[in-house]
Design a protein around this motif. Structure first.
Motif: not given
Length: 402
Positions: A219-226, A363-366, A368-372
């Protein structure tokens, strides 16, 4: 039918070897008597229940053909014919198996699964993107890498004009003309084969990808870093240098990012030296070769598969990564462009523009988790719909038309 899969060396296990195993299983399930014929099986007795036939590489009469490349090849072709004469059909993989098979005197059906036409024989076609890019002033990469790549392309150009290669090209084209079936692994290889051999009737049969892995829900990205993964052989045309530079640009703004490189190869020491000079060096980890359990852990840790090779005909690592839930970044030409469908199922970038790659990571990092999550799901489904055994298996058997 008695069917031989002809692949002349099993010294390493790569995409071709994995694919050949898959094709052998399809044929076996279809009721055929399947065997793998090779010069070197690297100690393997069989692969998933498929027996090997090991043939001698050299014909005894080669001793009297010093300096006569075409004559040596025709003697080797005759040798292969002796071992395949009782086969109802033979499917060749990789150069020079296809041309040796085509020139062999056997009564069975001769087929070629074309991963790519021989790069060294027709460099202006098979390495066209790379050779054009080196002439551009905007080429941007590690200077040592560019020097090595330029030397490689210069050698290709010299050898292409060398009269000694005319014998090999003549043998290759003679062999291809005598084949009964040709299949290509994708649009890039098919177009190259059409340009070289003038053959239009070449169906595409994509590589079969097994999708057995049970993937933990993401679910989404780990926001500690890509977390970015490169999984590849570390060779010149895989262009790992550009990924290192692109990651370094990205890391300047996003210091929590990580780059994980899995694989070995002749460029490993150079890549390690390059990484050590970068400001992002503490966040770059070389894993070397990993067994399946450790490999799955790295995949689970990462968010993105980034691989931007040069003149790559396919790239099985992309569907495999999509099935594990990774977002995909690939080259803007060749197999990666076909798999990602021109940015539809990932991001296609200029392999020689690290800044563009860094912008893609941003671009990927920015997102939204739903888009990811939606991008993950779409890429996974698209790859399964195109490359699963249920889809590719019937196409493979239909193209063979045995």
């Amino acid at each position: 039918m008695k069917i031989d899969l002809l692949h002349l060396s099993f010294q390493i296990t790569g995409g071709v070897e994995v694919l050949l195993d898959h094709q052998a299983q399809i044929l076996k399930k279809d009721g055929h008597d399947v065997r793998i014929s090779t010069w070197n099986r690297a100690g393997r007795e069989e692969t998933q229940g498929i027996p090997f036939q090991v043939m001698p590489k050299r014909h005894p009469m080669e001793l009297f053909a010093l300096g006569q490349r075409e004559k040596k090849l025709r003697l080797r072709s005759r040798n292969i014919g002796r071992y395949l004469k009782n086969s109802d059909a033979v499917i060749a993989h990789n150069d020079p198996a296809h041309s040796l098979l085509g020139n062999a005197d056997i009564s069975g059906i001769k087929a070629w699964y074309c991963h790519e036409p021989p790069r060294l024989l027709y460099p202006s076609i098979t390495n066209a993107y790379t050779m054009r890019a080196l002439q551009k002033s905007e080429f941007n990469s590690d200077p040592e890498f560019r020097q090595h790549l330029h030397a490689c392309c210069s050698r290709w150009a010299r050898e292409a004009e060398d009269g000694t290669l005319n014998q090999r090209r003549r043998f290759d084209k003679d062999g291809v003309r005598r084949l009964d079936r040709i299949m290509a692994n994708g649009e890039y290889s098919r177009e190259n084969a059409r340009a070289i051999y003038g053959i239009t009737d070449i169906p595409i049969v994509h590589p079969l990808i097994h999708f057995p892995f049970s993937v933990s829900a993401r679910s989404g990205l780990d926001r500690s870093g890509l977390k970015i993964l490169v999984h590849s052989r570390l060779s010149l045309l895989k262009n790992i240098e550009s990924v290192l530079l692109g990651f370094d640009h990205f890391h300047r703004k996003y210091i929590g990012a990580e780059l994980h490189i899995v694989g070995t190869g002749e460029r490993e020491e150079h890549l390690r030296r390059l990484a050590a000079r970068l400001a992002s060096a503490p966040q770059i980890r070389f894993h070397g070769f990993l067994g399946q359990a450790d490999l799955e852990k790295v995949y689970q840790h990462c968010d993105v598969m980034a691989l931007i090779p040069l003149d790559e005909p396919f790239g099985m690592v992309f569907p495999e990564a999509a099935a594990r839930g990774l977002l995909l970044v690939g080259s803007d030409h060749g197999g990666p462009q076909e798999i990602l469908d021109n940015n539809r199922y990932g991001w296609n970038v200029d392999p020689f523009n690290p800044e563009s790659l860094a912008e893609t990571f941003e671009t990927i990092w920015k997102l939204p988790d739903a888009t990811v999550d939606r991008k993950r799901s779409e890429a996974d489904k698209a790859c399964r719909d195109r490359y699963s055994e249920e889809v590719v298996g019937p196409r493979f058997l239909s193209a063979l038309n045995f």
